[in-house]
Scaffold this motif. Structure first.
Motif, PDB file in Angstrom:
ATOM      1  N   GLY A 116     -15.838  -3.807  -5.573  1.00  0.00           N
ATOM      2  CA  GLY A 116     -14.923  -3.129  -6.470  1.00  0.00           C
ATOM      3  C   GLY A 116     -15.287  -3.148  -7.931  1.00  0.00           C
ATOM      4  O   GLY A 116     -14.476  -2.744  -8.778  1.00  0.00           O
ATOM      5  N   VAL A 164     -15.862   7.140  -6.368  1.00  0.00           N
ATOM      6  CA  VAL A 164     -14.431   7.469  -6.371  1.00  0.00           C
ATOM      7  C   VAL A 164     -14.200   8.600  -7.364  1.00  0.00           C
ATOM      8  O   VAL A 164     -14.678   8.538  -8.507  1.00  0.00           O
ATOM      9  CB  VAL A 164     -13.570   6.247  -6.749  1.00  0.00           C
ATOM     10  CG1 VAL A 164     -12.083   6.609  -6.687  1.00  0.00           C
ATOM     11  CG2 VAL A 164     -13.867   5.078  -5.819  1.00  0.00           C
ATOM     12  N   SER A 166      -6.369   0.356  -9.927  1.00  0.00           N
ATOM     13  CA  SER A 166      -7.016   1.107  -8.858  1.00  0.00           C
ATOM     14  C   SER A 166      -7.548   0.140  -7.810  1.00  0.00           C
ATOM     15  O   SER A 166      -7.923  -1.002  -8.126  1.00  0.00           O
ATOM     16  CB  SER A 166      -8.140   1.970  -9.418  1.00  0.00           C
ATOM     17  OG  SER A 166      -7.632   2.935 -10.301  1.00  0.00           O
ATOM     18  N   ARG A 167      -7.612   0.620  -6.574  1.00  0.00           N
ATOM     19  CA  ARG A 167      -8.034  -0.253  -5.471  1.00  0.00           C
ATOM     20  C   ARG A 167      -8.535   0.579  -4.311  1.00  0.00           C
ATOM     21  O   ARG A 167      -8.311   1.791  -4.233  1.00  0.00           O
ATOM     22  CB  ARG A 167      -6.876  -1.142  -5.027  1.00  0.00           C
ATOM     23  CG  ARG A 167      -5.707  -0.375  -4.414  1.00  0.00           C
ATOM     24  CD  ARG A 167      -4.425  -1.145  -4.538  1.00  0.00           C
ATOM     25  NE  ARG A 167      -4.049  -1.299  -5.934  1.00  0.00           N
ATOM     26  CZ  ARG A 167      -3.113  -2.153  -6.371  1.00  0.00           C
ATOM     27  NH1 ARG A 167      -2.458  -2.906  -5.518  1.00  0.00           N
ATOM     28  NH2 ARG A 167      -2.834  -2.237  -7.649  1.00  0.00           N
ATOM     29  N   ILE A 168      -9.202  -0.091  -3.400  1.00  0.00           N
ATOM     30  CA  ILE A 168      -9.661   0.512  -2.150  1.00  0.00           C
ATOM     31  C   ILE A 168      -9.100  -0.337  -1.016  1.00  0.00           C
ATOM     32  O   ILE A 168      -9.162  -1.568  -1.057  1.00  0.00           O
ATOM     33  CB  ILE A 168     -11.206   0.529  -2.068  1.00  0.00           C
ATOM     34  CG1 ILE A 168     -11.798   1.378  -3.198  1.00  0.00           C
ATOM     35  CG2 ILE A 168     -11.669   1.057  -0.710  1.00  0.00           C
ATOM     36  CD1 ILE A 168     -13.302   1.219  -3.350  1.00  0.00           C
ATOM     37  N   TRP A 169      -8.533   0.326  -0.014  1.00  0.00           N
ATOM     38  CA  TRP A 169      -8.059  -0.387   1.168  1.00  0.00           C
ATOM     39  C   TRP A 169      -9.001  -0.140   2.333  1.00  0.00           C
ATOM     40  O   TRP A 169      -9.525   0.976   2.507  1.00  0.00           O
ATOM     41  CB  TRP A 169      -6.664   0.097   1.569  1.00  0.00           C
ATOM     42  CG  TRP A 169      -5.581  -0.326   0.634  1.00  0.00           C
ATOM     43  CD1 TRP A 169      -5.187  -1.591   0.331  1.00  0.00           C
ATOM     44  CD2 TRP A 169      -4.729   0.536  -0.130  1.00  0.00           C
ATOM     45  NE1 TRP A 169      -4.149  -1.583  -0.563  1.00  0.00           N
ATOM     46  CE2 TRP A 169      -3.844  -0.289  -0.860  1.00  0.00           C
ATOM     47  CE3 TRP A 169      -4.617   1.918  -0.269  1.00  0.00           C
ATOM     48  CZ2 TRP A 169      -2.882   0.226  -1.714  1.00  0.00           C
ATOM     49  CZ3 TRP A 169      -3.655   2.439  -1.112  1.00  0.00           C
ATOM     50  CH2 TRP A 169      -2.801   1.594  -1.827  1.00  0.00           C
ATOM     51  N   TRP A 201       0.840  -1.199   0.000  1.00  0.00           N
ATOM     52  CA  TRP A 201       0.000   0.000   0.000  1.00  0.00           C
ATOM     53  C   TRP A 201       0.872   1.245   0.000  1.00  0.00           C
ATOM     54  O   TRP A 201       2.081   1.186   0.180  1.00  0.00           O
ATOM     55  CB  TRP A 201      -0.947   0.006   1.206  1.00  0.00           C
ATOM     56  CG  TRP A 201      -0.241   0.107   2.538  1.00  0.00           C
ATOM     57  CD1 TRP A 201       0.325  -0.915   3.244  1.00  0.00           C
ATOM     58  CD2 TRP A 201      -0.004   1.297   3.283  1.00  0.00           C
ATOM     59  NE1 TRP A 201       0.902  -0.439   4.401  1.00  0.00           N
ATOM     60  CE2 TRP A 201       0.711   0.926   4.447  1.00  0.00           C
ATOM     61  CE3 TRP A 201      -0.324   2.646   3.103  1.00  0.00           C
ATOM     62  CZ2 TRP A 201       1.105   1.853   5.417  1.00  0.00           C
ATOM     63  CZ3 TRP A 201       0.070   3.569   4.058  1.00  0.00           C
ATOM     64  CH2 TRP A 201       0.771   3.167   5.206  1.00  0.00           C
ATOM     65  N   VAL A 205      -8.093   5.294  -0.866  1.00  0.00           N
ATOM     66  CA  VAL A 205      -7.686   4.971  -2.235  1.00  0.00           C
ATOM     67  C   VAL A 205      -6.304   5.563  -2.489  1.00  0.00           C
ATOM     68  O   VAL A 205      -5.952   6.595  -1.929  1.00  0.00           O
ATOM     69  CB  VAL A 205      -8.671   5.528  -3.283  1.00  0.00           C
ATOM     70  CG1 VAL A 205      -9.959   4.744  -3.276  1.00  0.00           C
ATOM     71  CG2 VAL A 205      -8.929   7.024  -3.075  1.00  0.00           C
ATOM     72  N   ILE A 217     -12.719   9.490  -2.252  1.00  0.00           N
ATOM     73  CA  ILE A 217     -13.634   8.358  -2.120  1.00  0.00           C
ATOM     74  C   ILE A 217     -14.738   8.714  -1.133  1.00  0.00           C
ATOM     75  O   ILE A 217     -14.517   9.410  -0.137  1.00  0.00           O
ATOM     76  CB  ILE A 217     -12.894   7.085  -1.663  1.00  0.00           C
ATOM     77  CG1 ILE A 217     -13.843   5.892  -1.558  1.00  0.00           C
ATOM     78  CG2 ILE A 217     -12.153   7.307  -0.354  1.00  0.00           C
ATOM     79  CD1 ILE A 217     -13.157   4.553  -1.311  1.00  0.00           C
ATOM     80  N   ALA A 261      -7.103   7.778  -8.836  1.00  0.00           N
ATOM     81  CA  ALA A 261      -8.086   7.975  -7.773  1.00  0.00           C
ATOM     82  C   ALA A 261      -7.582   9.004  -6.769  1.00  0.00           C
ATOM     83  O   ALA A 261      -6.491   8.874  -6.225  1.00  0.00           O
ATOM     84  CB  ALA A 261      -8.367   6.651  -7.080  1.00  0.00           C
ATOM     85  N   LEU A 281     -10.258  -2.733  -8.117  1.00  0.00           N
ATOM     86  CA  LEU A 281     -11.336  -2.251  -8.970  1.00  0.00           C
ATOM     87  C   LEU A 281     -11.279  -2.921 -10.343  1.00  0.00           C
ATOM     88  O   LEU A 281     -10.195  -3.066 -10.927  1.00  0.00           O
ATOM     89  CB  LEU A 281     -11.248  -0.726  -9.135  1.00  0.00           C
ATOM     90  CG  LEU A 281     -12.044   0.107  -8.111  1.00  0.00           C
ATOM     91  CD1 LEU A 281     -11.633  -0.230  -6.691  1.00  0.00           C
ATOM     92  CD2 LEU A 281     -11.885   1.602  -8.382  1.00  0.00           C
ATOM     93  N   TYR A 325     -11.843   3.778   4.833  1.00  0.00           N
ATOM     94  CA  TYR A 325     -11.502   3.295   3.499  1.00  0.00           C
ATOM     95  C   TYR A 325     -10.639   4.351   2.816  1.00  0.00           C
ATOM     96  O   TYR A 325     -10.868   5.561   2.972  1.00  0.00           O
ATOM     97  CB  TYR A 325     -12.757   3.027   2.672  1.00  0.00           C
ATOM     98  CG  TYR A 325     -13.648   1.957   3.267  1.00  0.00           C
ATOM     99  CD1 TYR A 325     -13.489   0.621   2.916  1.00  0.00           C
ATOM    100  CD2 TYR A 325     -14.634   2.290   4.193  1.00  0.00           C
ATOM    101  CE1 TYR A 325     -14.299  -0.368   3.478  1.00  0.00           C
ATOM    102  CE2 TYR A 325     -15.445   1.316   4.758  1.00  0.00           C
ATOM    103  CZ  TYR A 325     -15.269  -0.009   4.401  1.00  0.00           C
ATOM    104  OH  TYR A 325     -16.065  -0.991   4.959  1.00  0.00           O
TER     105      TYR A 325
END
Length: 754
Positions: free
Chosen positions: A573, A554, A507-510, A483, A499, A544, A541, A530, A497
């Motif tokens: 996602g 996003v 792209s992703r969300i943690w 990350w 990004v 969010i 991104a 995503l 959460y």
């Protein structure tokens, strides 16, 4: 993302500060044993006590013997700087000292005499590939820290780099690494060069009040010894880099970085130094536990062999020293990389005692400090090592230039490191200093950070520091969740959460679990990649917002005006909707190729209204950003102007913009407004890092918003990071986090009740 090998996961337990590590890979003669039972309390650790911006860069730092003053070099400014740390929590910068001579000179290192009377500064005097100008040791009287005076100059070899002192008064000498790197026009060293470097041992016995006779400058040549050593580079062009002296034995170890070697010097005779041996430092092999691809994904499944090419060196015992395996050449025709991407312990016969292997980089991954942009080069670039005894136990510090951190290890057996913790630093820590002899008993550790021109001060706590719930350290639950670059925050009331921007390829969300925030930590326990139509989705991104049903909006910043978009994704996602700016809003931009765009998004409780922060507004030549409102059911956009502050020194270079937006339950929009000071813009130039509020109801077409100050992060929280980019109200408290650009210090700050 490719999974990590299971054999590595045991190395990166997420929560404990005291994780014992075995070596991961290394050269064929590596020998590693498990650490014995600890002789120090398991909780013994360090905590940051100050983050200090300085003028110029801060490269090498030294402390006076009483531990009350720091002296650092600033090569770009041609100065040394002094900092009063009588109160480590409230350092005071003192006047800088110009160490140039007739406007020429680049300080490369500084050392303080054992009695604290003098600072000895190594200065390059404009040498390069065509100018063989000898360097100087410039001596300064520190009697008055606010008015330091020059004492004398001593001419040494071309391009002096690191220095260390040995002896005192009538036996005092400086050991100087004469690198003579023959710098090219682009600033790189010529490798190989035609002028060999050397080691100079310089007599200081005749300094005022010492009463001795100087032994002059005694030079130790290295070519013959290098040619006789195995596994070295460029034997005809030795380039000494860093010096460490073991006081108990009067022995110096000097790294020859580009040569992939170290030299040992016997200084026991005050009149005659002797080069005793030169050893090649060999290679490190990592198998299936490295990332050697610059591809915006962090995947430790690659293999490589790298020459250690040590930068800093430091003694652990009378016969064992540590090397920081940075690397400083290029990948060879044989496929061998420069740099070992970790640290190694050697004995004085050249034998490897311990090899850190993958452990340091795995910690960097877990704590968000791994810069994938350096994967194809030298990874986290371990540049610094230092040792000292704290609370009766020896410690080893390992500094990462590119990762912006220092690893702390206990040395319970003297030669077997036990990992304790990771300390985030300013950008590009170069110099490390230990302070253990203060009269007040406070034991400190200091980093000088070249990238952002700052110093970090940490204090040692024998029984562990009190957990800082207001500034918890973020860590992934293990190294399977790389990350970094947190560019937006939101919360569902239970979890946070975040990004990343485009530092990552997909792209992703943690998901951030704050259950242990009272213990000073937040854990990233889940990643949501995503996807769009079953394929990886990739965008920049920047913000969010989570909705009541668990889905997200996003905010994606485009490469131009038309590229900005809001993207709706499911809790898993999957991208289900993409919204562009309306033609009417796009027409308001002065330039359709404007690269400034969406920086944050927030949603009303029913999810029908979204508010978006536009970084610099419709015309970047004017001091306005913009706040946009999007009505989801009617697909309608509205915009209002937001007035920006201006940097007091250079509003063009340190331009202002918005970087986050949040809607409160009482109908206000909170906005982060910040300048470009801090980070690469230097910590000392950070002026505006603030949170303002505007009424959400005031966002109507044509309006100019009136803002109210909510938090001054620079003034009240000493926020010197450039990119305050994430903000959220979580359990009634207002939290802020910075974007670390994919590798470096992520500061998570609770500013208290809103």
């Amino acid at each position: 993302m490719p999974p990590f090998k299971k054999s590595l996961l045991s190395l990166v337990a997420a929560t404990a500060l005291t994780v014992g590590l075995a070596a991961c890979g290394g050269s064929d003669d590596d020998t590693v044993t498990q650490p014995p039972a600890s002789t120090a309390p398991a909780a013994a650790a360090f905590a940051m006590t100050a983050f200090v911006p300085v003028n110029g860069v801060a490269e090498i730092v030294a402390a006076t013997p009483d531990g009350l003053t720091l002296v650092y070099t600033s090569a770009d400014a041609g100065t040394i700087g002094l900092v009063d740390i009588t109160d480590p929590a409230a350092p005071k910068t003192l006047p800088t000292v110009d160490v140039r001579k007739a406007g020429v000179g680049e300080p490369t290192s500084v050392a303080i005499t054992p009695d604290g009377k003098f600072a000895i500064v190594a200065v390059r005097m404009g040498d390069d590939v065509t100018n063989a100008n000898p360097g100087l040791l410039r001596v300064y009287d520190l009697s008055n820290k606010s008015a330091v005076t020059w004492v004398k100059d001593i001419t040494v070899g071309i391009g002096p780099d690191s220095i260390a002192l040995v002896g005192s008064t009538t036996t005092l000498r400086a050991v100087v690494a004469i690198e003579d790197e023959e710098t090219l026009a682009n600033g790189d060293a010529s490798i190989p060069g035609v002028r060999p470097g050397r080691i100079d041992v310089v007599g200081l016995q005749d300094l005022p009040g010492y009463g001795g006779t100087s032994t002059g400058v005694q030079s130790l040549e290295l070519v013959t010894a290098l040619k006789a050593a195995a596994g070295v580079n460029y034997a005809d062009d030795p380039q000494p880099e860093f010096v460490s002296v073991r006081a108990g034995t009067n022995t110096a170890v000097v790294s020859l970085q580009e040569n992939n070697a170290v030299a040992l010097v016997d200084l026991s005779d005050p009149k005659t130094p002797k080069l005793t041996s030169v050893h090649g430092t060999g290679t490190v092999t990592r198998t299936g536990d490295a990332d050697i691809k610059k591809d915006t994904e962090i995947s430790f499944t690659d293999s490589f062999t790298g020459r250690r090419e040590a930068d800093a060196v430091a003694w652990l015992t009378d016969t064992v020293f540590a090397t920081a395996n940075e690397g400083d050449t290029a990948k060879g025709a044989d496929g061998v990389f420069p740099g070992g991407r970790g640290f190694t312990l050697f004995d004085t016969t050249g034998k490897v005692v311990y090899e850190g292997g993958a452990s340091t980089e795995l910690h960097a991954v877990q704590y968000g400090h791994y810069p994938d942009s350096r994967s194809a080069a030298k990874g986290v670039e371990i540049e610094g090592v230092a040792t000292a005894t704290y609370g009766g136990t020896p410690f080893l510090f390992v500094g990462s230039e590119r990762g912006g951190f220092v690893e702390v290890h206990r040395l319970d057996s003297g030669t077997t490191p036990t990992y304790v913790q990771m300390l985030p630093t300013g950008m590009s820590p170069e110099g490390l200093a230990t302070i253990t002899g203060r009269a007040d008993g406070k034991q400190l550790f200091v980093t000088a950070n070249e990238g952002d021109g700052s110093l970090n001060l940490y204090q040692f706590y024998p029984n562990g520091p009190t957990p800082n719930a207001a500034e918890p350290q973020i860590a992934a639950k293990d190294a399977t969740i790389p990350w970094g670059a947190l560019s937006g925050l939101t919360t569902d009331g239970t979890y946070l959460y975040a990004v990343p921007d485009n530092a990552f390829g997909q792209s992703r969300i943690w998901r951030l679990n704050a259950a242990d925030v009272a213990k000073g930590r937040i854990t990233i326990d889940k990643v949501i990649p995503l996807t769009l139509a079953g394929a990886k989705f990739n965008a920049d991104a920047e913000g969010i917002a989570v909705l009541a049903d668990g889905s997200f909006w996003v905010a994606m910043e485009g490469a131009n005006v038309a590229g900005n978009e809001l993207v709706k994704v499911t809790a898993d996602g999957v991208v289900t909707q993409r919204v562009k700016l309306s033609a009417a809003i796009q027409a308001k931009f002065a330039n359709a190729n404007n690269t400034t765009g969406f920086e944050g998004v927030t949603a009303s409780a029913d999810g029908n209204t979204l508010y978006v922060a536009l970084q610099r507004g419709f015309d970047i030549t004017k001091p306005f950003a913009a706040v946009l409102k999007y009505d989801v059911p009617t697909d309608t956009w509205t915009s209002a102007q937001y007035p920006l502050e201006q940097h007091s020194v250079n509003p063009t270079t340190y331009w202002m913009g918005l970087s986050e937006i949040q809607l409160t339950t009482d109908g206000r929009l909170l906005l982060i407004e910040r300048d470009k000071g801090g980070g690469e813009g230097r910590a000392i130039n950070a002026e505006v890092k603030r949170i303002y509020s505007v009424p959400a109801s005031a966002v109507v077409d044509g309006a100019t918003l009136t803002k109210t100050l909510v938090r001054d992060l620079r003034k009240d929280y000493r926020w010197l990071h450039e990119k305050a980019e994430g903000m959220v109200v979580f359990k009634g408290d207002l939290w802020v986090v910075n974007d670390n650009d994919g590798g470096g210090w992520t500061r998570m700050l609770n500013t208290g009740k809103l």
